[in-house]
Motif scaffolding. Structure first.
Motif, PDB file in Angstrom:
ATOM      1  N   GLN A  82      36.908  29.065  36.685  1.00  0.00           N
ATOM      2  CA  GLN A  82      36.391  30.408  36.928  1.00  0.00           C
ATOM      3  C   GLN A  82      36.783  30.953  38.296  1.00  0.00           C
ATOM      4  O   GLN A  82      36.683  32.151  38.525  1.00  0.00           O
ATOM      5  N   ARG A  85      39.453  33.544  38.065  1.00  0.00           N
ATOM      6  CA  ARG A  85      39.062  34.876  37.603  1.00  0.00           C
ATOM      7  C   ARG A  85      39.213  35.888  38.745  1.00  0.00           C
ATOM      8  O   ARG A  85      39.526  37.039  38.523  1.00  0.00           O
ATOM      9  N   CYS A  86      38.950  35.474  39.950  1.00  0.00           N
ATOM     10  CA  CYS A  86      39.032  36.380  41.100  1.00  0.00           C
ATOM     11  C   CYS A  86      40.211  36.067  42.022  1.00  0.00           C
ATOM     12  O   CYS A  86      40.681  36.940  42.726  1.00  0.00           O
ATOM     13  N   ARG A  91      44.400  39.905  39.336  1.00  0.00           N
ATOM     14  CA  ARG A  91      42.967  40.245  39.298  1.00  0.00           C
ATOM     15  C   ARG A  91      42.348  40.251  40.678  1.00  0.00           C
ATOM     16  O   ARG A  91      41.378  40.928  40.940  1.00  0.00           O
TER      17      ARG A  91
END
Ligand code: HEC
Ligand code: HEC
Length: 148
Positions: A82, A85-86, A91
């Motif tokens: 996760q 994700r950033c 992203r």
């Protein structure tokens, strides 16, 4: 069993014995402290993460930066990561997060990939959340910034 092997094993055992005895003489302490192997020690205090004072400075140029935010909710296992994700491009742009370093896209054979290398998959192997914690064991480490 061949004789040489027995002699060799004995020599190794003696050497380990000598090293262990010396370690005790030097008064070296492990993270366990004085607690014996078969005893259960007192659990250490839980350290609060430091997420309020911005980013800690790196102790030397190549140091992995510490994590300036909470990570309890971010899962990393064989399939899921996760953090990416950033922290993966593109992203990271909309999340306002720093992109993982370019070194993280290069695999162990030096091949540049379009996704994070498996050698960098488990982020917390190198990056740890920052905390104002006392040193667990006394040491002489000084930041490269202080040495100059
Ligand atoms: C919801 C988005 C998000 C997720 C998920 C996330 N981060 Fe971050 N991370 C950020 C942002 C935003 C910053 C910049 C914070 C700042 O500037 O104070 C940051 C900063 C960092 C930094 C500091 C980088 C530097 O150059 O100083 C590290 C290291 C980091 N994160 C690692 C992780 C790891 C490891 C995980 C997974 C366990 C993770 N992050 C998950 C958004 C995220
Ligand atoms: C094997 C150790 C290691 C692993 C695993 C690792 N990193 Fe890093 N990371 C570093 C080091 C060392 C640096 C600083 C030197 C560099 O840029 O390569 C760094 C730099 C960074 C930076 C700062 C980039 C910049 O340009 O300032 C971010 C963000 C980051 N890592 C996030 C992550 C995330 C997210 C993961 C998991 C997907 C991860 N790292 C896995 C060692 C690691």
């Amino acid at each position: 069993m061949p004789r040489n092997f027995i002699f060799f094993s004995l020599a190794v055992l003696l050497l380990f014995g000598a090293v262990a005895a010396q370690a005790q003489d030097n008064g070296l302490q492990t993270l366990r402290g004085d607690v014996g192997l078969s005893e259960t020690g007192v659990a250490p205090d839980v350290r609060r993460q430091n997420t309020d004072s911005g980013r800690f400075t790196r102790a030397y140029r190549q140091a992995p930066p510490m994590i300036p935010h909470k990570i309890d909710a971010y899962e990393i296992d064989l399939k899921v990561n996760q953090c990416m994700r950033c922290h993966d491009w593109p992203r990271n742009v909309e999340e306002g997060a720093p992109k993982i370093s370019e070194t993280h896209y290069i695999d162990r054979d030096g091949v540049a990939l379009d996704y994070v290398a498996r050698t960098r998959w488990f982020c917390t192997q190198c990056h740890v959340p920052q905390a104002n914690a006392a040193t667990l064991v006394d040491n002489d480490f000084r930041s490269a910034i202080d040495v100059e």
